[in-house]
Design a protein around this motif. Sequence first.
Motif, short mmCIF file in Angstrom:
data_model
loop_
_atom_site.label_atom_id
_atom_site.label_comp_id
_atom_site.label_asym_id
_atom_site.label_seq_id
_atom_site.Cartn_x
_atom_site.Cartn_y
_atom_site.Cartn_z
N UNK A 62 0.84 -1.19 0.00
CA UNK A 62 0.00 0.00 0.00
C UNK A 62 0.88 1.24 0.00
N UNK A 63 0.57 2.17 -0.92
CA UNK A 63 1.39 3.37 -1.04
C UNK A 63 0.66 4.63 -0.58
N UNK A 64 -0.65 4.61 -0.59
CA UNK A 64 -1.40 5.77 -0.08
C UNK A 64 -2.85 5.39 0.18
N UNK A 65 -3.50 6.20 1.01
CA UNK A 65 -4.94 6.05 1.24
C UNK A 65 -5.56 7.42 1.07
N UNK A 66 -6.52 7.52 0.17
CA UNK A 66 -7.11 8.79 -0.21
C UNK A 66 -8.49 8.90 0.42
N UNK A 67 -8.87 10.07 0.94
CA UNK A 67 -10.24 10.23 1.47
C UNK A 67 -11.28 9.84 0.43
N UNK A 68 -12.36 9.28 0.91
CA UNK A 68 -13.36 8.72 0.00
C UNK A 68 -13.89 9.76 -0.98
N UNK A 69 -14.08 10.98 -0.51
CA UNK A 69 -14.61 12.02 -1.37
C UNK A 69 -13.69 12.37 -2.53
N UNK A 70 -12.38 12.22 -2.33
CA UNK A 70 -11.43 12.49 -3.41
C UNK A 70 -11.14 11.23 -4.21
N UNK A 71 -11.34 10.06 -3.61
CA UNK A 71 -11.00 8.81 -4.28
C UNK A 71 -11.99 8.39 -5.34
N UNK A 72 -13.29 8.69 -5.14
CA UNK A 72 -14.29 8.26 -6.10
C UNK A 72 -14.17 8.99 -7.45
N UNK A 73 -13.90 10.30 -7.49
CA UNK A 73 -13.62 10.92 -8.79
C UNK A 73 -12.39 10.31 -9.47
N UNK A 74 -11.43 9.88 -8.66
CA UNK A 74 -10.23 9.24 -9.21
C UNK A 74 -10.61 7.98 -9.99
#
Length: 743
Positions: A222-234
């Motif tokens: 695992x290299x990073x964990x992104x907040x859900x609100x920013x991860x879904x557009x990703x």
Amino acid sequence: MPEATFSDEWLVQSLEGLVDAERLAELRGKADPAKTLWETLVAAKTCTDEQILGKLAARFRMKVADAAQIDPKVREVVPETLARRYRILPLRMTDSYLEVATANPFDMHAEKDLAFATAREVRLLLLAPSQINLRLDELYRPDRAINKLLSGMESSADLVQLTEAPAEEIKITEEEASQRPVVRLVDLIISEGILSRASDIHIEPEEGGVAVRYRIDGVLRQVMKIPRGAGLPLISRIKIMSQLDIADRLRPQDGRARVAVNGQPIDLRVSTLPAQLGEKIVIRILDSRATAKSLDSLGLNPGEGDAIKRLLENHEGILLVTGPTGSGKTTTLYSAINQIKGEGVNIVTVEDPVEYRMAGIVQVQVQEKAGLTFAAALRSILRQDPNVVLVGEIRDRETAMIAVQASLTGHLVLSTLHTNDAANAVTRLVDIGVEPYKIAAALRGVVAQRLMRKLCPTCKEVWMETPPERLKRWIPTGTPLYRAAGCPDCVMTGYRGRFSILEILTMNAELERRIAAGDPADRIADAARRAGMKSLWDSGLAHVLRGESTIDELMRVVDVPPEAAAIADLAAHTAPAAPGAHGAPAAPARVGAQPIATHFDLLEEVALPARRSGAYGEPAKKVLLVDDEDSLRKVMKELLEREGYEVAEARDGVQALDQVDRMGPDIIVLDLNLPGLDGYGVLSHLRSRPATAGIPVIVLTAKGDEDNEVRVFELGADDFLTKPFRARALSARLEAVLGRRRH
């Protein structure tokens, strides 16, 4: 005015060669009381974090921490206030000790307070202050750290923080997924994955965010964990790149994308899977310009490469490579193609996708939407008068039947199957619908394969502990074993690169009879072992006994074989037999009238090769010869082997770098005029990596002019020898260079 002092004045003694007294005095005059000397030096661009870490690690014999490998559970034991007060970063813990990273290993108060607060022994590792500050935010306040990352990547667009909502209620529009911060974050994730040698990128929604993991050398990190609100557009952005429907979140989808990193085109194969918390995406990285390896560069045991070459001497029949996804089947098939391709051989492949591009062969890409399936392509290929046909995978009865028919009518067919071992390939073909008698007539051999990670040559350490009791029977007494330690060169994993372990089933009359009679896989495997087939465990164990990998890695990749009565005698594996009467060797142990076959009898062909002796009884020095002239390379190899050296060969620059990672040579004899990557590129690459920077290199070339000589010395060569040369001159140069390095 008194001279300013820093809180880490102890650091001054370790900066010799990095900072002179005048520069230090100048920095003291501008000292910021809130900053340490370390931070001041880095802020003033006098030194880098890596330079200071290197000095401290060498002087105090301490390891550098891997800040990417943090166990989130440590925050439950180490309070945030304590970590920030002493500026330490907790990394991982067990019931007995706690590992922390610090920029001041002499802070005894920090060590005592941590030991008291956690009731554990404290082990200190080194890390730069900037990294500690950054990782503390990620550990204790991950949302704030990720917001900083996204805002730092933003140019003209504003970062929009999306509110948390259940997965089925979130509707991400194409416009939101195309915002500049999201686009740049996707570019960062993919480019870093490619540069980190990752084979796959996994993006997984989970409780509280979206995790990003890279599969490097077969293991996910695992290299990073992104907040859900920013991860879904990703996730939506990746679907747009691969031309998938971003509105359809209830069905799996497959797509493709093509990107370029540093001018190198890379194909991406994208797969989505609807899950409880949102869509999971896996990106498979395919380097379409990667060169096919040779069989000799796969890291095989002695005898395994020759066994495959003998199978490739067949002019008709089927040769199968089996194993799970990601076990290197395609690489092995292309290495086989590389072995047999030539001007007089018509080779055609049908693949999904085309992973390697090779000159001299025709490659067909499957297009199922257009009706170009494996079976349809194979049927057309057989009208093109091929000598050798490579089928990417046998997936269904139609493809299998056409492949068998082709093999029975004078074609050599190479393909892959998804089975656990070699014998089960027969069972799989029967399940698909091929008659056993046709399999017996068509099959020439099966190669079952796995990939094991190779120990990092920079940091591997001798394993001092005793192996588990159930493994002792496999390990001869006195054999040194190694363990993975971890260093910056291998990203603190202890491993760098992989090699193949194989189980090679070669057909004979008995196997043909058993297959035609419909015998089960275990009986086929027994017959193959009686004919000399070594198991995957045997193949991997031979690498472990040579110090190329670890017992832990072997057990991760393959299961320990069941304890058979014939090999259960521990003494037979760990000590030589007691001498018989009058000093004669004792007779082998027997069960009834039959001698017991020890495990090391079964490993005879892949056993540890006899070591040649160097000067003063030292192990033989390993020499890598890199030259595209086969005849010259052969002469040099014979000469050096007579001198007591252990010699490996490479005929181009790419092969040379593979061999360096695989064998760890003591010295390299390098020709400059090489196909593809030339000698200058090889030398530059060697000197740019810490693990290979110290390997001595003798340049061998026909370009004997002064400018060329100066250039190779500037690139880091140790000696220069022009062609033609005398045999004694090469031997003397090797001894001289190795002698200088030794002293």
